[in-house]
Design a protein around this motif. Structure first.
Motif, PDB file in Angstrom:
ATOM      1  N   THR A  92       0.827  -1.203   0.000  1.00  0.00           N
ATOM      2  CA  THR A  92       0.000   0.000   0.000  1.00  0.00           C
ATOM      3  C   THR A  92       0.861   1.253   0.000  1.00  0.00           C
ATOM      4  OG1 THR A  92      -1.742  -1.172   1.203  1.00  0.00           O
ATOM      5  CG2 THR A  92      -1.809   1.236   1.239  1.00  0.00           C
ATOM      6  N   THR A  93       1.913   1.238   0.795  1.00  0.00           N
ATOM      7  CA  THR A  93       2.828   2.382   0.852  1.00  0.00           C
ATOM      8  C   THR A  93       3.481   2.623  -0.509  1.00  0.00           C
ATOM      9  OG1 THR A  93       3.288   1.860   3.173  1.00  0.00           O
ATOM     10  CG2 THR A  93       4.811   3.356   2.055  1.00  0.00           C
ATOM     11  N   LEU A  94       3.898   1.561  -1.170  1.00  0.00           N
ATOM     12  CA  LEU A  94       4.495   1.695  -2.502  1.00  0.00           C
ATOM     13  C   LEU A  94       3.469   2.200  -3.510  1.00  0.00           C
ATOM     14  CD1 LEU A  94       6.624  -1.582  -2.724  1.00  0.00           C
ATOM     15  CD2 LEU A  94       7.436   0.746  -2.295  1.00  0.00           C
ATOM     16  N   ALA A  95       2.258   1.713  -3.411  1.00  0.00           N
ATOM     17  CA  ALA A  95       1.212   2.133  -4.346  1.00  0.00           C
ATOM     18  C   ALA A  95       0.915   3.621  -4.204  1.00  0.00           C
ATOM     19  CB  ALA A  95      -0.053   1.313  -4.108  1.00  0.00           C
ATOM     20  N   VAL A  96       0.892   4.111  -2.977  1.00  0.00           N
ATOM     21  CA  VAL A  96       0.657   5.542  -2.748  1.00  0.00           C
ATOM     22  C   VAL A  96       1.770   6.368  -3.391  1.00  0.00           C
ATOM     23  CG1 VAL A  96       0.548   7.346  -0.990  1.00  0.00           C
ATOM     24  CG2 VAL A  96      -0.700   5.199  -0.656  1.00  0.00           C
ATOM     25  N   SER A  97       3.006   5.931  -3.217  1.00  0.00           N
ATOM     26  CA  SER A  97       4.138   6.647  -3.811  1.00  0.00           C
ATOM     27  C   SER A  97       4.056   6.645  -5.337  1.00  0.00           C
ATOM     28  CB  SER A  97       5.452   6.018  -3.347  1.00  0.00           C
ATOM     29  OG  SER A  97       6.562   6.723  -3.846  1.00  0.00           O
ATOM     30  N   LEU A  98       3.693   5.513  -5.913  1.00  0.00           N
ATOM     31  CA  LEU A  98       3.593   5.415  -7.373  1.00  0.00           C
ATOM     32  C   LEU A  98       2.458   6.283  -7.909  1.00  0.00           C
ATOM     33  CD1 LEU A  98       4.686   4.060  -9.918  1.00  0.00           C
ATOM     34  CD2 LEU A  98       3.082   2.167  -9.515  1.00  0.00           C
ATOM     35  N   VAL A  99       1.316   6.271  -7.220  1.00  0.00           N
ATOM     36  CA  VAL A  99       0.174   7.091  -7.646  1.00  0.00           C
ATOM     37  C   VAL A  99       0.531   8.571  -7.574  1.00  0.00           C
ATOM     38  CG1 VAL A  99      -2.153   7.814  -7.023  1.00  0.00           C
ATOM     39  CG2 VAL A  99      -1.586   5.385  -7.106  1.00  0.00           C
ATOM     40  N   LYS A 100       1.211   8.977  -6.523  1.00  0.00           N
ATOM     41  CA  LYS A 100       1.628  10.373  -6.402  1.00  0.00           C
ATOM     42  C   LYS A 100       2.586  10.761  -7.527  1.00  0.00           C
ATOM     43  CE  LYS A 100       0.981  11.905  -1.700  1.00  0.00           C
ATOM     44  NZ  LYS A 100       1.583  12.702  -0.617  1.00  0.00           N
ATOM     45  N   CYS A 101       3.474   9.835  -7.898  1.00  0.00           N
ATOM     46  CA  CYS A 101       4.410  10.102  -8.987  1.00  0.00           C
ATOM     47  C   CYS A 101       3.664  10.321 -10.301  1.00  0.00           C
ATOM     48  CB  CYS A 101       5.392   8.943  -9.116  1.00  0.00           C
ATOM     49  SG  CYS A 101       6.478   9.043 -10.546  1.00  0.00           S
TER      50      CYS A 101
END
Length: 310
Positions: A92-101
């Protein structure tokens, strides 16, 4: 003599009294027989049988003996709900970072820089995996703070490398997922830049899944998914042949386990040997790779007499 004659004159009475006397003498015999047939004490199972049933978690290859199997089964290879929760948190943490990117890149119409940052993160993740792998392979013990369990796990891996292919997914990567959660979550909450998140998402993602890439490097070709085989053959993931060299003498090379792109460079320049010399002269600590090939952490899968039990 008179008494004896009375017994002769009254045979029925004598036999009747004899029967009564017999019943009085043997009442417990009848009771014991009834108790034996109606009450059956529960038999307790042997402790050895319980231990064998509870520790039968993996099936070793044919060359590994039963004694080895029982020893290895003390290492739990099963995923727990705690493991799965940490993996879910890390993903989930990685997904949030990717979505923000992606969101920030779309708003600013800036795609090249985030993609380039992701490639840099991918390359540096491989280097980081090598440095970390080298460190826990050569230094510390099970009692080392924070890293002790991972050091112990990697020592067991060198002794029985095939067990990683039987370790369940969440069990294999949960420790890295926990570290990624604590590291990346603050960045997700504070930063919004597409370049930073492009680097963080790819680098931390490769680090978190590096243990799974490592497990695939130990897998047999017939059991790996076609996509994984294609990525290994293309050099995107560390290949089976490249990582196999790490488990052969002199056990001091090919430490990188994401793509393995750094392995040849680091080994030819003897970077890790130089770091070992620095640590030795500064701290007086010898790395485990300097030990003899028959040291306790090298691979063993022969007869019980050749295996050191832990």
């Amino acid at each position: 003599m008179t008494i004896l004659s009375q017994h002769h004159y009254h045979p029925l009475r004598s036999s009747h009294h004899a029967g009564l006397d017999h019943q009085r003498r043997c009442p417990m015999n009848v009771h014991c027989s009834t108790t034996t047939t109606t009450i059956k004490p529960k038999t307790k199972p042997k402790p050895e049988q319980l231990v064998i049933e509870q520790t039968r978690l993996v099936t070793p290859p044919p060359s590994v003996t039963t004694t080895t199997c029982v020893t290895l089964n003390y290492l739990s290879l099963q995923s727990t709900w705690s493991h799965r929760a940490w993996v879910a948190s890390g993903c989930t943490t990685l997904a949030v970072s990717l979505v923000k990117c992606v969101t920030a890149a779309a708003e600013s119409h800036m795609w090249f820089e985030p993609i380039l940052a992701g490639l840099v993160g991918y390359v540096l993740a491989d280097l980081g995996s090598g440095l970390y792998h080298w460190g826990i392979d050569n230094y510390g013990s099970a009692s080392t703070p924070v890293f002790g369990s991972q050091i112990e796990g990697f020592q067991g891996h060198h002794k029985w490398p095939w067990t990683i292919t039987r370790r369940q997914f969440a069990n294999n990567i949960h420790a890295l997922a926990r570290g990624i959660t604590f590291t990346v979550l603050p960045i997700d909450l504070i930063c919004n830049g597409p370049i930073l998140h492009g680097f963080v998402a790819v680098c931390s993602g490769c680090i978190m899944f590096s243990q799974q890439f490592h497990a695939w490097a130990h897998g047999t070709k017939s059991r790996l998914p076609p996509l994984v085989l294609a990525l290994q053959d293309a050099g995107v993931l560390v290949s089976r042949s490249q990582h196999a060299a790490h488990h052969r003498q002199p056990y001091n090379n090919n430490y990188c386990i994401v793509s393995g792109v750094w392995n040849e460079f680091l080994d030819e320049l003897k970077v890790f040997e130089a770091l070992e010399m620095i640590v030795f002269f500064k701290l007086g600590v010898r790395p485990r790779s300097w030990s003899e090939p028959n040291s306790e952490w090298t691979e063993e899968n022969e007869s019980p007499s050749q295996i050191t039990l832990h």
